[in-house]
Design an enzyme around this catalytic site. Structure first.
Site, PDB file in Angstrom:
ATOM      1  N   GLY A 106      13.882  75.466  73.716  1.00  0.00           N
ATOM      2  CA  GLY A 106      12.569  75.987  74.110  1.00  0.00           C
ATOM      3  C   GLY A 106      12.196  75.547  75.512  1.00  0.00           C
ATOM      4  O   GLY A 106      12.776  74.608  76.056  1.00  0.00           O
ATOM      5  N   THR A 142      10.524  67.335  72.150  1.00  0.00           N
ATOM      6  CA  THR A 142      10.627  65.894  71.969  1.00  0.00           C
ATOM      7  C   THR A 142       9.647  65.439  70.888  1.00  0.00           C
ATOM      8  O   THR A 142       9.985  64.651  70.003  1.00  0.00           O
ATOM      9  CB  THR A 142      10.342  65.179  73.300  1.00  0.00           C
ATOM     10  OG1 THR A 142      11.155  65.752  74.310  1.00  0.00           O
ATOM     11  CG2 THR A 142      10.626  63.707  73.192  1.00  0.00           C
ATOM     12  N   GLU A 176      -9.899  91.131  97.193  1.00  0.00           N
ATOM     13  CA  GLU A 176      -9.959  90.752  95.779  1.00  0.00           C
ATOM     14  C   GLU A 176     -10.751  91.776  94.962  1.00  0.00           C
ATOM     15  O   GLU A 176     -10.392  92.090  93.831  1.00  0.00           O
ATOM     16  CB  GLU A 176     -10.571  89.361  95.611  1.00  0.00           C
ATOM     17  CG  GLU A 176      -9.765  88.230  96.253  1.00  0.00           C
ATOM     18  CD  GLU A 176      -8.310  88.182  95.802  1.00  0.00           C
ATOM     19  OE1 GLU A 176      -8.017  88.585  94.653  1.00  0.00           O
ATOM     20  OE2 GLU A 176      -7.453  87.765  96.608  1.00  0.00           O
TER      21      GLU A 176
HETATM   22  P1  ADP Z   1       9.298  69.182  75.555  1.00  0.00           P
HETATM   23  O1  ADP Z   1      10.120  68.082  75.036  1.00  0.00           O
HETATM   24  O2  ADP Z   1       9.471  70.465  74.817  1.00  0.00           O
HETATM   25  O3  ADP Z   1       9.424  69.386  77.037  1.00  0.00           O
HETATM   26  P2  ADP Z   1       7.204  67.423  74.828  1.00  0.00           P
HETATM   27  O4  ADP Z   1       7.451  67.258  73.387  1.00  0.00           O
HETATM   28  O5  ADP Z   1       7.707  66.337  75.702  1.00  0.00           O
HETATM   29  O6  ADP Z   1       7.767  68.807  75.338  1.00  0.00           O
HETATM   30  O7  ADP Z   1       5.649  67.658  75.051  1.00  0.00           O
HETATM   31  C1  ADP Z   1       4.874  66.813  75.846  1.00  0.00           C
HETATM   32  C2  ADP Z   1       3.536  66.540  75.205  1.00  0.00           C
HETATM   33  O8  ADP Z   1       2.771  67.731  75.117  1.00  0.00           O
HETATM   34  C3  ADP Z   1       3.651  66.040  73.792  1.00  0.00           C
HETATM   35  O9  ADP Z   1       3.784  64.659  73.754  1.00  0.00           O
HETATM   36  C4  ADP Z   1       2.337  66.496  73.177  1.00  0.00           C
HETATM   37  O10 ADP Z   1       1.313  65.588  73.468  1.00  0.00           O
HETATM   38  C5  ADP Z   1       2.052  67.781  73.905  1.00  0.00           C
HETATM   39  N1  ADP Z   1       2.555  68.907  73.115  1.00  0.00           N
HETATM   40  C6  ADP Z   1       3.563  69.723  73.446  1.00  0.00           C
HETATM   41  N2  ADP Z   1       3.748  70.666  72.509  1.00  0.00           N
HETATM   42  C7  ADP Z   1       2.842  70.428  71.536  1.00  0.00           C
HETATM   43  C8  ADP Z   1       2.552  71.064  70.292  1.00  0.00           C
HETATM   44  N3  ADP Z   1       3.234  72.128  69.856  1.00  0.00           N
HETATM   45  N4  ADP Z   1       1.553  70.542  69.538  1.00  0.00           N
HETATM   46  C9  ADP Z   1       0.847  69.481  69.964  1.00  0.00           C
HETATM   47  N5  ADP Z   1       1.087  68.843  71.124  1.00  0.00           N
HETATM   48  C10 ADP Z   1       2.069  69.301  71.924  1.00  0.00           C
HETATM   49 ZN    ZN Z   2      -3.967  90.333  96.602  1.00  0.00          ZN
HETATM   50 MG    MG Z   3      11.161  66.772  76.193  1.00  0.00          MG
END
Ligand code: ADP
Ligand code: ZN
Ligand code: MG
Length: 661
Positions: free
Chosen positions: A241, A248, A464
């Site tokens: 994703g 994570t 705009e």
């Molecule tokens: P990825 O690993 O997909 O790049 P992360 O899991 O590191 O994204 O997301 C970073 C933070 O954003 C998470 O720790 C959480 O706080 C928030 N977050 C991301 N996705 C969600 C979700 N689906 N629901 C709730 N919080 C989310």
């Molecule tokens: Zn424009």
């Molecule tokens: Mg991540």
């Protein structure tokens, strides 16, 4: 369910360490700079240094008054001075009775004075003989300095610098490599199992992914149940994703739900490692995880090492990546999921992964983690506002509706931004306006402080307004949320449109309308001023992209036909490969693209000319207000949105200004 604690003392017994890796036995301790003793030692050194610098004997410790040199000589001649110590011009002394500077009430038997340079020399006051005459004890070294302090004073700063230097080296060598002094030293930290508290309740908006992982959780909770029935449990699950969608987070939540040990490592850490270390690490990681089973091994950013070996795009693909990757494959083949270890991995791009990783028995299951839809965004906002006091007027569903395309991490930032803003403004709770300002900042970038001339402001306002008005006049366009001529980022002004639904499919009419709206700024300048400016560059890029895709990708041109020439989103061939069509076809494509754009531009100019008074009114309002939102825009141009959300014209002529007052 409890797991065996990790066995620190025991070495991973699987195979000899690869060449170049020192035996890792005693190196298993955490690095020096992570220990609290080290910090206390450094801190102590610093304090000692400061103390010595300020209170070293000879300068202080006892109360010492500073007196003029003349007073000093007077004291000597009156036999009050017992002894002096000093360097060239600086003299410290001890008197029988307290002395003080003239006019000062501060007195002490210990005093300090500075001898003027002219007092010395062959024509000087011959201080030495005067002192001798009055039986003053003269010495050159400060008395009563302990050897220890002296040593500390001279070596303290050096030690301090040496310490800092070490610290910097160790840090820059990276936690991954454990510093230049010991490869693999920081493994203990890296592979310390965690027991995340995160649960599925902390994850929202990615329900499908959650459901697919339920099974994994269930298995980790009750492995026996699955073993009995002989079902196959995946060894490896790949979470795919876009960044920030919560991969994570999801992996941690699986561990948290199941209550198992969580061993995580980011594959990007391997990339910069010295050859052999990555593989050794992987082996160690898996050994530890198996000992702690049931457990989850989480490899984040797998694409960093798992890039397809066949692909020529793998620039700088090193032996190290290769070895690390192979080791992961070997480890995954080497255990049975019945042991209770499941490997989760996350990647932004599954398409670049090496086929070997995706074979059955490895990461054979893929879970797509998609950006949240509107309801999902609202749910994510609810999670992140659990601890945030919200004012009554805040409508999280409304915020969700305006944030199409934002992923979990961005929504979390938005909440945070709004909370910070509320705090700065001294609000009791986060208000609706805090949210809308945070959103504006989030989407549009922080407002830029440049001052436009009135002429430029008007021109920008027309530009705009052109976009906005066309978006209102043409059916099937995304609603206009806001128009602004506050310069932000690179743009002088902006028209914010947001789709009502998250569309998956775009009809041709919609794409044409998008092009027309994007050309609206330029068209307005053309209609009003007869000339265009460079301000439309971004618009034109967008226009070209859409038109080119319509022709060469979506088969929306009659002359070219329903063919897909494999162009990517930018309208170019990926990897700069040769065009898969002839020169003649290329010409037809170009002509068709041109035709679409010209047609749309004519339509834009026509509509704006026809509705010129609306354009003028909107521009006037914009110049006055800087930025106006949907309701106000509709009012100004004499339109409204009916119950179905369709825009309707209600006024056919401009308001009579004198009457409206
Ligand atoms: P990825 O690993 O997909 O790049 P992360 O899991 O590191 O994204 O997301 C970073 C933070 O954003 C998470 O720790 C959480 O706080 C928030 N977050 C991301 N996705 C969600 C979700 N689906 N629901 C709730 N919080 C989310
Ligand atoms: Zn424009
Ligand atoms: Mg991540």
């Amino acid at each position: 369910m409890s797991a065996a604690p990790p066995r620190w003392g025991k070495q991973p017994g699987s195979g000899p360490p690869p060449a170049g890796t020192p035996p890792s036995g005693p190196a298993r301790r955490p690095p020096l700079w992570r220990s609290w003793k080290w910090w206390i030692f450094l801190g102590g050194l610093l304090v000692a240094n400061i103390l010595i610098a300020n209170f070293a004997p000879g300068q202080g410790g006892t109360h010492r008054v500073t007196i003029p040199y003349s007073t000093f000589k007077a004291q000597v001649t009156s036999d009050n001075v017992v002894g002096v110590t000093g360097t060239a011009e600086s003299i410290d002394g001890h008197a029988k009775k307290p002395v003080s500077a003239p006019g000062s009430s501060d007195s002490s038997v210990d005093f300090h004075t500075e001898r003027p340079a002219f007092a010395g020399g062959p024509n000087g006051d011959n201080l030495e003989s005067i002192l001798e005459e009055h039986h003053v004890q003269v010495s050159a070294n400060p008395p009563s300095t302990s050897t220890f302090l002296l040593l500390l004073e001279s070596f303290g700063p050096t030690l301090l610098f040496a310490g800092l230097f070490l610290l910097i080296i160790r840090r820059s060598a990276g936690a991954g490599a454990g510093g230049v002094f010991g490869i693999g030293k920081s493994q203990a930290r890296l592979y310390d199992p965690e027991r995340p508290r995160t649960t599925f309740a902390d994850v929202a908006g990615i329900e499908e992914a959650k459901q697919e992982l339920e099974e994994v959780v269930d298995f980790l909770r009750e492995p026996q149940k699955y073993q009995r029935l002989g079902g196959t449990i995946p060894k490896g699950v790949l979470l795919v994703g876009a960044p920030g969608t919560g991969k994570t987070l999801l992996a941690r939540a699986v561990a948290g739900e199941a209550g198992v040990a969580f061993f995580s490592i980011s594959a990007s850490e391997f990339v910069e490692m010295i050859v052999g270390v990555g593989a050794a690490r992987v082996r160690d990681l898996f050994t530890k995880a198996r000992a702690a089973a049931p457990a989850i091994v989480f490899i984040d950013e797998l694409d960093a090492i798992g890039r397809s070996r066949a692909s020529g795009m793998r620039l700088g693909g090193t032996d190290e990546q290769e070895q690390t990757l192979n080791q992961i494959l070997t480890e995954m083949d080497g255990f049975d999921s019945r042991e209770g270890v499941i490997v989760l991995a996350a990647t932004n791009r599954a398409d670049v992964l090496d086929a070997a990783l995706l074979r059955p028995g490895r990461f054979d299951r893929r879970v797509l983690v998609q950006p949240p839809d509107r309801a999902g965004r609202a749910a994510i906002l609810r999670i992140h506002t659990r601890e945030v006091p919200l004012a009554e007027d805040v409508d999280l569903d409304g915020v969700a509706a305006q944030t199409t395309g934002l992923v979990g991490a961005e929504l979390r930032n938005l909440v945070n931004e709004a909370a910070l803003l509320a705090a700065r403004l001294g609000h009791e709770a986060v208000t609706r306006s805090d949210f809308s300002q945070a959103l504006e900042k989030n989407i549009l970038g922080a407002a830029r402080h440049i001052v436009l001339t009135p002429k430029d402001r008007e021109r920008t306002a027309y530009h705009e307004s052109g976009h906005a008005l066309l978006a209102l006049l043409i059916p099937e366009t995304d609603p206009v949320r806001k128009v602004s001529i506050v310069p932000r980022g690179m743009a002088l002004g902006v028209t914010v449109q947001s789709p009502v639904d998250d569309r998956q499919n775009y009809p041709e009419t919609y794409l044409r309308a998008r092009i027309t709206v994007a050309l609206g700024g330029r068209a307005a300048e053309q209609v009003v001023y007869g000339v265009v400016t460079t301000g439309a560059e971004n618009d034109l890029r967008q226009v070209t992209q859409i038109a080119h895709q319509m022709v060469a990708r979506f088969g929306m041109s009659e002359r070219v036909g329903p063919l897909n020439f494999g162009v990517d989103d930018e309208g170019t061939r990926p990897f700069g490969g040769p065009r898969p069509y002839s020169e003649a076809t290329a010409e037809v494509i170009d002509a068709e693209v041109r035709g679409i754009v010209d047609g749309c531009f004519d339509q834009a100019c026509g509509l704006l000319t026809e509705h010129r008074w609306r354009l003028d009114e909107l521009t006037r309002a914009l110049v006055a207000e800087d930025s106006i939102d949907e309701e106000e825009i509709l009012r100004v141009v004499g339109m409204r949105r009916d119950a179905d959300g369709e825009v309707q014209i209600i006024a056919t002529s401009p308001p009579v200004r004198a009457a409206t007052g």
